[in-house]
Design a protein around this motif. Structure first.
Motif, mmCIF file in Angstrom:
data_model
loop_
_atom_site.group_PDB
_atom_site.id
_atom_site.type_symbol
_atom_site.label_atom_id
_atom_site.label_comp_id
_atom_site.label_asym_id
_atom_site.label_seq_id
_atom_site.Cartn_x
_atom_site.Cartn_y
_atom_site.Cartn_z
ATOM 1 N N SER A 184 11.477 -8.090 -8.680
ATOM 2 C CA SER A 184 11.063 -9.465 -8.701
ATOM 3 C C SER A 184 10.538 -9.565 -7.316
ATOM 4 C CB SER A 184 12.524 -10.149 -8.912
ATOM 5 O OG SER A 184 12.952 -10.016 -10.280
ATOM 6 N N ASP A 185 9.893 -10.832 -7.167
ATOM 7 C CA ASP A 185 9.355 -11.120 -5.783
ATOM 8 C C ASP A 185 10.376 -11.646 -5.022
ATOM 9 O OD1 ASP A 185 6.916 -10.490 -6.824
ATOM 10 O OD2 ASP A 185 5.965 -12.320 -6.980
ATOM 11 N N VAL A 186 10.015 -11.619 -3.777
ATOM 12 C CA VAL A 186 10.858 -12.075 -2.578
ATOM 13 C C VAL A 186 9.894 -13.089 -2.134
ATOM 14 C CG1 VAL A 186 12.193 -12.145 -0.420
ATOM 15 C CG2 VAL A 186 12.443 -10.348 -2.345
ATOM 16 N N ARG A 187 9.842 -14.620 -1.828
ATOM 17 C CA ARG A 187 8.992 -15.322 -1.496
ATOM 18 C C ARG A 187 9.573 -16.240 -0.327
ATOM 19 N NH1 ARG A 187 6.641 -17.420 -7.167
ATOM 20 N NH2 ARG A 187 6.153 -15.278 -8.301
ATOM 21 N N ILE A 188 8.415 -16.476 0.719
ATOM 22 C CA ILE A 188 9.000 -17.552 1.399
ATOM 23 C C ILE A 188 7.648 -18.759 1.294
ATOM 24 C CG2 ILE A 188 8.782 -18.131 3.966
ATOM 25 C CD1 ILE A 188 9.734 -15.500 4.559
ATOM 26 N N SER A 189 8.035 -19.930 0.896
ATOM 27 C CA SER A 189 7.175 -20.922 0.775
ATOM 28 C C SER A 189 5.878 -20.618 -0.205
ATOM 29 C CB SER A 189 6.375 -21.187 2.025
ATOM 30 O OG SER A 189 7.298 -21.686 3.150
ATOM 31 N N GLY A 190 6.655 -19.758 -1.380
ATOM 32 C CA GLY A 190 5.649 -19.488 -2.600
ATOM 33 C C GLY A 190 4.711 -18.316 -2.167
ATOM 34 N N VAL A 191 5.095 -17.761 -1.017
ATOM 35 C CA VAL A 191 3.994 -16.436 -0.459
ATOM 36 C C VAL A 191 5.168 -15.123 -0.845
ATOM 37 C CG1 VAL A 191 2.764 -15.120 1.156
ATOM 38 C CG2 VAL A 191 2.713 -17.852 0.896
ATOM 39 N N LYS A 192 4.457 -14.323 -1.454
ATOM 40 C CA LYS A 192 5.100 -12.893 -1.582
ATOM 41 C C LYS A 192 5.224 -12.049 -0.357
ATOM 42 C CE LYS A 192 5.333 -8.568 -4.149
ATOM 43 N NZ LYS A 192 4.687 -7.806 -5.277
ATOM 44 N N VAL A 193 6.474 -11.920 0.170
ATOM 45 C CA VAL A 193 6.812 -11.344 1.461
ATOM 46 C C VAL A 193 7.569 -10.024 1.217
ATOM 47 C CG1 VAL A 193 6.397 -13.332 2.862
ATOM 48 C CG2 VAL A 193 8.850 -12.547 1.852
ATOM 49 N N GLY A 194 7.960 -9.817 -0.065
ATOM 50 C CA GLY A 194 8.717 -8.650 -0.338
ATOM 51 C C GLY A 194 9.163 -8.168 -1.855
ATOM 52 N N THR A 195 10.094 -7.280 -2.218
ATOM 53 C CA THR A 195 10.194 -7.015 -3.264
ATOM 54 C C THR A 195 11.757 -6.717 -3.662
ATOM 55 O OG1 THR A 195 8.142 -6.258 -3.500
ATOM 56 C CG2 THR A 195 9.780 -5.627 -5.398
ATOM 57 N N VAL A 196 12.116 -7.180 -4.716
ATOM 58 C CA VAL A 196 13.794 -6.814 -4.801
ATOM 59 C C VAL A 196 13.624 -5.425 -5.427
ATOM 60 C CG1 VAL A 196 15.853 -7.305 -6.467
ATOM 61 C CG2 VAL A 196 14.636 -9.258 -5.616
ATOM 62 N N THR A 197 14.523 -4.391 -4.706
ATOM 63 C CA THR A 197 14.386 -2.875 -4.833
ATOM 64 C C THR A 197 15.484 -2.581 -6.005
ATOM 65 O OG1 THR A 197 15.753 -2.536 -3.205
ATOM 66 C CG2 THR A 197 13.314 -2.382 -2.937
ATOM 67 N N SER A 198 16.627 -3.145 -5.671
ATOM 68 C CA SER A 198 17.715 -2.682 -6.595
ATOM 69 C C SER A 198 18.900 -4.060 -6.640
ATOM 70 C CB SER A 198 18.413 -1.532 -6.222
ATOM 71 O OG SER A 198 19.244 -1.539 -5.226
ATOM 72 N N LEU A 199 19.683 -3.969 -7.553
ATOM 73 C CA LEU A 199 20.742 -4.830 -7.848
ATOM 74 C C LEU A 199 22.190 -3.962 -8.052
ATOM 75 C CD1 LEU A 199 19.013 -7.207 -10.585
ATOM 76 C CD2 LEU A 199 19.074 -7.286 -8.022
ATOM 77 N N THR A 200 23.160 -4.360 -7.232
ATOM 78 C CA THR A 200 24.357 -3.378 -7.561
ATOM 79 C C THR A 200 25.577 -4.597 -7.522
ATOM 80 O OG1 THR A 200 24.614 -3.188 -4.968
ATOM 81 C CG2 THR A 200 23.463 -1.608 -6.544
ATOM 82 N N LEU A 201 26.547 -4.261 -7.874
ATOM 83 C CA LEU A 201 27.968 -4.908 -7.814
ATOM 84 C C LEU A 201 28.905 -4.412 -6.767
ATOM 85 C CD1 LEU A 201 29.471 -7.120 -9.172
ATOM 86 C CD2 LEU A 201 30.586 -5.273 -10.534
ATOM 87 N N ASP A 202 29.254 -5.421 -6.209
ATOM 88 C CA ASP A 202 30.029 -5.267 -5.095
ATOM 89 C C ASP A 202 31.485 -5.117 -5.379
ATOM 90 O OD1 ASP A 202 32.226 -5.247 -2.727
ATOM 91 O OD2 ASP A 202 30.947 -6.822 -1.482
#
Length: 166
Positions: free
Chosen positions: A53-71
């Motif tokens: 999924s995208d990581v966005r600042i003000s609608g502009v893509k600045v990154g990507t979600v690399t993984s999801l884990t559970l604490d």
């Protein structure tokens, strides 16, 4: 025989136009994976968010979600993301799971803060907010509408056949 040749040429033209369309769509979709420094954020719920999924600042893509884990100690969802190295996030940055549209996918909306210190490689975004689910929003609307109806019952309604009091 001549008709068969015209159909063949027309089919080739259609395939070339379709190829140009696919190349244009791929280049304009910005499907690249952002390589950069890693940042983590903890959320109580990340329903609909996924790796890639995208990581966005003000609608502009600045990154990507690399993984999801559970604490395993706090039972919160940890979102690991890769941020463009040209973007430096202040320590008081906040992150929120947001929807692209009513039926669309989710992305991570990041709101930079105003702190002078920046989040380092492997750092953590401390201020997070999960987005409410559609069911929760609909439940709140229905509850609010029921309360409005109950408030209207005790108002200054006039008895039948008489004009309302002002």
């Amino acid at each position: 025989m001549r008709r068969n040749m015209i159909e063949t040429v027309l089919g080739a033209v259609v395939l070339v136009v379709a190829g140009f369309f696919l190349i244009f769509a791929y280049k304009s979709a910005d499907l690249r994976k952002v390589e950069g420094y890693t940042v983590t954020a903890a959320f109580s719920s990340i329903a609909g968010l996924s790796a890639g999924s995208d990581v966005r600042i003000s609608g502009v893509k600045v990154g990507t979600v690399t993984s999801l884990t559970l604490d395993r100690t706090t039972y919160q969802a940890l979102v690991h993301m890769s941020i463009d190295p040209g973007i430096k996030l202040p320590k008081d940055t906040s992150a929120m799971v947001a929807s692209e549209s009513l039926l669309g996918g989710k992305f991570l909306a990041v709101e930079p803060g105003g702190d002078d210190q920046m989040i380092a490689e492997g750092g953590r975004i401390e201020y997070t907010q999960s987005s409410p689910g559609l069911e929760q929003l609909l439940g709140q609307v229905i509850f609010s509408l029921q309360n409005v109806g109950k408030q209207g019952e005790g108002s200054s309604a006039a008895p039948a056949g008489q004009p309302p009091r002002l």
